[in-house]
Design a protein around this motif. Structure first.
Motif, short mmCIF file in Angstrom:
data_model
loop_
_atom_site.label_atom_id
_atom_site.label_comp_id
_atom_site.label_asym_id
_atom_site.label_seq_id
_atom_site.Cartn_x
_atom_site.Cartn_y
_atom_site.Cartn_z
N GLY A 90 50.31 57.98 34.86
CA GLY A 90 50.09 59.07 33.97
C GLY A 90 49.64 58.93 32.87
N GLY A 91 49.00 59.78 32.27
CA GLY A 91 48.48 59.58 31.06
C GLY A 91 47.19 59.23 30.81
N PHE A 92 46.51 58.94 31.98
CA PHE A 92 44.96 58.37 31.91
C PHE A 92 44.17 59.48 32.83
CE2 PHE A 92 47.41 54.30 31.81
CZ PHE A 92 46.62 53.70 30.99
N GLU A 93 42.88 59.35 32.49
CA GLU A 93 41.97 60.15 33.09
C GLU A 93 41.94 59.61 34.54
OE1 GLU A 93 40.38 62.59 31.95
OE2 GLU A 93 40.92 62.49 29.81
N PRO A 94 41.45 60.32 35.55
CA PRO A 94 41.23 59.46 36.88
C PRO A 94 40.68 58.10 36.84
CG PRO A 94 40.89 61.75 36.98
CD PRO A 94 40.89 61.62 35.55
N PRO A 95 41.29 57.12 37.32
CA PRO A 95 40.45 55.91 37.31
C PRO A 95 39.37 55.78 38.17
CG PRO A 95 42.66 55.68 38.55
CD PRO A 95 42.40 57.02 38.10
N PHE A 96 38.59 54.84 37.90
CA PHE A 96 37.31 54.72 38.40
C PHE A 96 37.22 53.19 38.92
CE2 PHE A 96 35.49 54.24 34.15
CZ PHE A 96 34.74 53.15 34.59
N ALA A 97 36.22 53.05 39.96
CA ALA A 97 36.34 51.44 40.36
C ALA A 97 34.73 51.17 40.41
CB ALA A 97 36.89 51.20 41.72
N LYS A 98 34.51 50.01 40.36
CA LYS A 98 33.13 49.53 40.35
C LYS A 98 32.83 47.94 41.11
CE LYS A 98 28.82 49.41 37.36
NZ LYS A 98 28.26 49.65 36.58
N ASP A 99 31.98 47.85 41.86
CA ASP A 99 31.96 46.55 42.56
C ASP A 99 30.60 45.90 41.73
OD1 ASP A 99 31.27 44.32 44.07
OD2 ASP A 99 31.37 45.63 45.79
N ILE A 100 31.12 44.82 40.88
CA ILE A 100 30.16 44.24 40.14
C ILE A 100 29.67 42.79 40.60
CG2 ILE A 100 30.59 45.61 38.07
CD1 ILE A 100 32.25 42.81 37.15
N SER A 101 30.24 42.61 41.91
CA SER A 101 29.77 41.29 42.59
C SER A 101 28.28 40.86 42.55
CB SER A 101 30.46 41.44 43.95
OG SER A 101 31.51 42.08 44.19
N PRO A 102 28.21 39.67 41.88
CA PRO A 102 26.91 39.36 41.63
C PRO A 102 26.19 39.19 42.93
CG PRO A 102 28.37 37.57 41.17
CD PRO A 102 29.28 38.84 41.53
N ALA A 103 26.47 38.53 43.72
CA ALA A 103 25.90 37.94 45.14
C ALA A 103 26.70 38.16 46.28
CB ALA A 103 25.27 36.67 44.90
N PRO A 104 26.92 39.24 46.79
CA PRO A 104 27.77 39.45 47.94
C PRO A 104 27.53 38.46 49.04
CG PRO A 104 27.19 41.59 47.14
CD PRO A 104 26.23 40.63 46.52
N GLY A 105 28.86 37.85 49.38
CA GLY A 105 28.69 36.82 50.31
C GLY A 105 28.06 35.46 50.04
N ARG A 106 27.54 35.25 48.76
CA ARG A 106 27.26 33.93 48.04
C ARG A 106 28.15 33.46 46.82
NH1 ARG A 106 22.53 36.67 48.89
NH2 ARG A 106 22.04 36.53 46.69
N SER A 107 28.89 34.51 46.39
CA SER A 107 29.76 34.25 45.26
C SER A 107 31.06 35.08 45.36
CB SER A 107 29.07 34.66 43.94
OG SER A 107 28.96 36.01 44.13
N ASP A 108 31.95 34.66 44.59
CA ASP A 108 33.28 35.55 44.59
C ASP A 108 33.02 37.10 44.22
OD1 ASP A 108 34.80 33.14 44.92
OD2 ASP A 108 35.06 32.96 42.82
#
Length: 186
Positions: A158-176
């Motif tokens: 509680g006490g937070f705005e609704p959280p948001f998520a973002k995928d910042i993966s630099p090279a899907p399948g080739r990096s973490d």
């Protein structure tokens, strides 16, 4: 031994994300929880930094972190209370370690307490972990479910705005992969 726990691509993506997020604050005071020998902060931000504090378990690793102004060595799984005043920080970060917190409700209460109103908490995650240290539910779920787990920490605190998520993966399948869940204190 001082090693990165994510690959260079993921480190770069996180540092770039931080540069953008930190720029929203004037000389932000930053608390890096579960901190270690590096915080992955950008070298510079437009307004400059305020105080940068680390809170982590290993005194030696924290002492090697050149991105911090000061630090406190403490095991948050034993004592979840942060040794800081209320409304002290603009930003709280946690790099690929939220999966090791066995008292997340208490930790997120403390994150909320030490953040200034309008401050943000940025939890970054990858698919790497030490299975012997991660909480059980983390080991039984996938990356998308991890986002929901961390999002629920913000929600139920509680006490937070609704959280948001973002995928910042630099090279899907080739990096973490690199995922962010972020909440802003009301």
């Amino acid at each position: 031994r001082l090693v990165y726990h994510i690959d260079d691509g993921a480190v770069g993506a996180l540092t770039e994300y931080y540069a953008e997020a930190f720029a929203a604050y004037d000389k932000p005071a930053i608390l890096d929880i579960c901190s270690s020998w590096v915080s992955h902060f950008p070298e510079e931000i437009p307004s400059g930094y305020g105080k940068r504090t680390g809170l982590g378990m290993n005194d030696y690793e924290l002492s090697q972190n050149k991105q911090l102004d000061d630090y406190v060595a403490k095991d948050l799984n034993v004592d979840a209370v942060f040794p800081f005043e209320d409304n002290t920080y603009d930003i709280v970060t946690c790099v690929v370690s939220v999966d090791y917190l066995n008292r997340p409700k208490e930790i997120f209460e403390e994150i909320h307490r030490v953040l200034k109103p309008g401050g943000c908490a940025i939890m970054s995650m990858s698919n790497r972990c030490f299975p012997t240290k991660a909480i059980q539910i983390w080991l039984q779920t996938n990356d998308l479910e991890h986002v929901f787990i961390v999002g629920s920490y913000f929600h139920y605190q509680g006490g937070f705005e609704p959280p948001f998520a973002k995928d910042i993966s630099p090279a899907p399948g080739r990096s973490d992969p690199m995922l962010i869940v972020q909440g802003v204190k009301k």
